[in-house]
Design an enzyme around this catalytic site. Structure first.
Site, PDB file in Angstrom:
ATOM      1  N   ARG A 198       0.833  -1.203   0.000  1.00 15.00           N
ATOM      2  CA  ARG A 198       0.000   0.000   0.000  1.00 15.00           C
ATOM      3  C   ARG A 198       0.870   1.258   0.000  1.00 15.00           C
ATOM      4  O   ARG A 198       2.042   1.226   0.371  1.00 15.00           O
ATOM      5  CB  ARG A 198      -0.914   0.017   1.229  1.00 15.00           C
ATOM      6  CG  ARG A 198      -1.838  -1.183   1.346  1.00 15.00           C
ATOM      7  CD  ARG A 198      -2.617  -1.124   2.647  1.00 15.00           C
ATOM      8  NE  ARG A 198      -3.526  -2.258   2.816  1.00 15.00           N
ATOM      9  CZ  ARG A 198      -3.172  -3.422   3.354  1.00 15.00           C
ATOM     10  NH1 ARG A 198      -1.926  -3.604   3.798  1.00 15.00           N
ATOM     11  NH2 ARG A 198      -4.053  -4.395   3.474  1.00 15.00           N
ATOM     12  N   LYS A 222      -1.761  -0.474   7.924  1.00 13.24           N
ATOM     13  CA  LYS A 222      -3.015  -0.498   8.685  1.00 13.24           C
ATOM     14  C   LYS A 222      -3.396  -1.896   9.161  1.00 13.24           C
ATOM     15  O   LYS A 222      -4.175  -2.035  10.106  1.00 13.24           O
ATOM     16  CB  LYS A 222      -4.148   0.098   7.857  1.00 13.24           C
ATOM     17  CG  LYS A 222      -4.550  -0.700   6.632  1.00 13.24           C
ATOM     18  CD  LYS A 222      -5.712  -0.026   5.928  1.00 13.24           C
ATOM     19  CE  LYS A 222      -6.217  -0.855   4.767  1.00 13.24           C
ATOM     20  NZ  LYS A 222      -7.370  -0.237   4.087  1.00 13.24           N
ATOM     21  N   HIS A 276      -3.838   3.052  -5.884  1.00 13.28           N
ATOM     22  CA  HIS A 276      -4.226   1.806  -5.214  1.00 13.28           C
ATOM     23  C   HIS A 276      -4.464   0.691  -6.224  1.00 13.28           C
ATOM     24  O   HIS A 276      -4.347  -0.496  -5.877  1.00 13.28           O
ATOM     25  CB  HIS A 276      -5.471   2.035  -4.359  1.00 13.28           C
ATOM     26  CG  HIS A 276      -5.703   0.953  -3.347  1.00 13.28           C
ATOM     27  ND1 HIS A 276      -4.864   0.722  -2.284  1.00 13.28           N
ATOM     28  CD2 HIS A 276      -6.680   0.010  -3.249  1.00 13.28           C
ATOM     29  CE1 HIS A 276      -5.311  -0.281  -1.567  1.00 13.28           C
ATOM     30  NE2 HIS A 276      -6.403  -0.739  -2.136  1.00 13.28           N
ATOM     31  N   ARG A 279      -1.790  -2.002  -6.683  1.00 15.08           N
ATOM     32  CA  ARG A 279      -1.842  -3.181  -5.810  1.00 15.08           C
ATOM     33  C   ARG A 279      -2.665  -4.297  -6.456  1.00 15.08           C
ATOM     34  O   ARG A 279      -2.291  -5.466  -6.419  1.00 15.08           O
ATOM     35  CB  ARG A 279      -2.437  -2.746  -4.466  1.00 15.08           C
ATOM     36  CG  ARG A 279      -2.589  -3.830  -3.405  1.00 15.08           C
ATOM     37  CD  ARG A 279      -2.880  -3.140  -2.082  1.00 15.08           C
ATOM     38  NE  ARG A 279      -3.484  -3.998  -1.073  1.00 15.08           N
ATOM     39  CZ  ARG A 279      -2.792  -4.788  -0.249  1.00 15.08           C
ATOM     40  NH1 ARG A 279      -1.484  -4.852  -0.355  1.00 15.08           N
ATOM     41  NH2 ARG A 279      -3.413  -5.502   0.664  1.00 15.08           N
ATOM     42  N   HIS A 302      -3.588  -9.420   3.531  1.00 13.28           N
ATOM     43  CA  HIS A 302      -5.027  -9.543   3.740  1.00 13.28           C
ATOM     44  C   HIS A 302      -5.329 -10.593   4.815  1.00 13.28           C
ATOM     45  O   HIS A 302      -4.692 -11.650   4.863  1.00 13.28           O
ATOM     46  CB  HIS A 302      -5.730  -9.951   2.447  1.00 13.28           C
ATOM     47  CG  HIS A 302      -5.833  -8.831   1.456  1.00 13.28           C
ATOM     48  ND1 HIS A 302      -5.123  -8.818   0.283  1.00 13.28           N
ATOM     49  CD2 HIS A 302      -6.556  -7.689   1.487  1.00 13.28           C
ATOM     50  CE1 HIS A 302      -5.414  -7.712  -0.385  1.00 13.28           C
ATOM     51  NE2 HIS A 302      -6.271  -7.009   0.320  1.00 13.28           N
ATOM     52  N   TYR A 311      -8.965  -8.147  -4.922  1.00 11.08           N
ATOM     53  CA  TYR A 311      -7.794  -7.547  -5.545  1.00 11.08           C
ATOM     54  C   TYR A 311      -7.196  -8.398  -6.661  1.00 11.08           C
ATOM     55  O   TYR A 311      -6.218  -8.008  -7.280  1.00 11.08           O
ATOM     56  CB  TYR A 311      -6.702  -7.292  -4.489  1.00 11.08           C
ATOM     57  CG  TYR A 311      -7.009  -6.114  -3.595  1.00 11.08           C
ATOM     58  CD1 TYR A 311      -6.486  -4.862  -3.861  1.00 11.08           C
ATOM     59  CD2 TYR A 311      -7.840  -6.260  -2.495  1.00 11.08           C
ATOM     60  CE1 TYR A 311      -6.773  -3.772  -3.054  1.00 11.08           C
ATOM     61  CE2 TYR A 311      -8.132  -5.188  -1.678  1.00 11.08           C
ATOM     62  CZ  TYR A 311      -7.595  -3.945  -1.959  1.00 11.08           C
ATOM     63  OH  TYR A 311      -7.888  -2.876  -1.151  1.00 11.08           O
TER      64      TYR A 311
END
Length: 326
Positions: A198, A222, A276, A279, A302, A311
């Site tokens: 990210r 995060k 993004h 990714r 994830h 994704y």
């Protein structure tokens, strides 16, 4: 009893009660002064009085600045949140006091913001604003009747994006990034395309967490921290980078990267491809190379396979070829 006296052309109310701080307010009309005095005295008699001075005299901008110093800096996504806070501070909403901000004001802001950015962005910004009010009420003693954000209808989140570059588009993007004024933009994009990390994880990466010997990097974001493998292309880009004094691998700000990347995408002639989306593109290419779900999750960070699935684009044509060979 409240004391009401005329001062010049206005009416001043002073309320003094044992066990409560002295209160005063000035009004243009005597009837407004009397009404306010009755309201305050009723609340005191009922044991329901709260001091709303700070809620009325503080601005939302000041709350946002305090939140950034005391709360945001403790979060993993501090850089991204700092960008959202700056967006709020530039809005008209920031000029109001917390007591004056109603759900209708926030709804108006929401509708105007939806004309500029995606529903997902607005949703994240509303979540941030709601938490600012929650912290202000619970921890800072800002007396509000309720959190106004909870009364506002939230925009529906974005549908999962399915943007993957062709080989030609990927090459054009890297060429365009190489023409940016900042020498860090192209290496950042290469790192994103090769590691599926990210933006916040990339910009916070330090040289102390990069091992050129084992071709790995320890990133933190995060969802926590993890070690990601570095491809030969990524290693080549890292080896030629100069070392910054602050220890960061990519010493650029979120805003600088955002603006430079958007201009590079336009120069490359690519439509609707966010940072993004890099990714998404990276994970899809890794899946096509044969990486299994466990390996992809270890790289992407994830928590579940369901989240990872958003994704990774699986082409039906590729599946058909596999069936023909089975």
């Amino acid at each position: 009893m409240a004391t009401i006296r005329q001062r010049n052309d206005r009416w001043q109310v002073i309320i003094k009660r044992k066990g409560y701080p002295s209160q005063s307010r000035t009004f243009d009309l005597r009837k407004d002064a009397e009404k306010w005095a009755r309201q305050q005295e009723r609340a005191i008699d009922a044991g329901q009085w709260v001091d709303r001075t700070e809620a009325e005299q503080t601005t939302l901008k000041e709350l946002l600045e305090r939140y950034a110093k005391e709360v945001s800096k403790t979060k993993r996504g501090a850089d991204a949140e700092s960008y959202r806070i700056d967006q709020f501070k530039r809005s008209k909403l920031a000029q109001y006091s917390p007591a004056a901000i109603s759900s209708s004001l926030i709804a108006t802001w929401r509708d105007e913001r939806l004309k500029e950015v995606s529903p997902g962005t607005v949703l994240r910004e509303l979540q941030l604003l709601g938490h600012v009010f929650t912290v202000a009420m619970r921890e800072w003693g800002i007396a509000l009747h309720c959190n106004p954000v909870t009364l506002v209808r939230k925009p529906a989140p974005n549908k999962g994006r399915d943007r993957v570059l062709t080989d030609a588009q990927r090459e054009a993007l890297l060429i365009a990034c190489g023409k940016c004024h900042s020498p860090w933009i192209k290496p950042v994009v290469i790192f994103a395309l090769e590691t599926a990390t990210r933006r916040g994880e990339i910009l916070s990466l330090t040289w102390s967490n990069v091992s050129l010997e084992t071709s790995t990097a320890f990133v933190s974001g995060k969802t926590g921290a993890r070690k990601v493998p570095l491809s030969p292309a990524c290693m080549e880009a890292l080896r030629v980078l100069p070392r910054s004094l602050d220890g960061r691998v990519f010493p650029v700000s979120v805003d600088t990267l955002k603006q430079a990347y958007e201009r590079a995408v336009k120069r490359a002639g690519i439509d609707d491809f966010t940072f993004h989306d890099l990714r998404h593109d990276a994970l899809t290419r890794l899946a096509r190379k044969g990486f299994n779900i466990l390996e992809l999750r270890a790289i992407s960070g994830h928590a579940t396979a369901n989240m990872l699935q958003r994704y990774v684009s699986i082409d039906a044509g590729d599946l058909a070829k596999k069936l023909a060979c089975a």
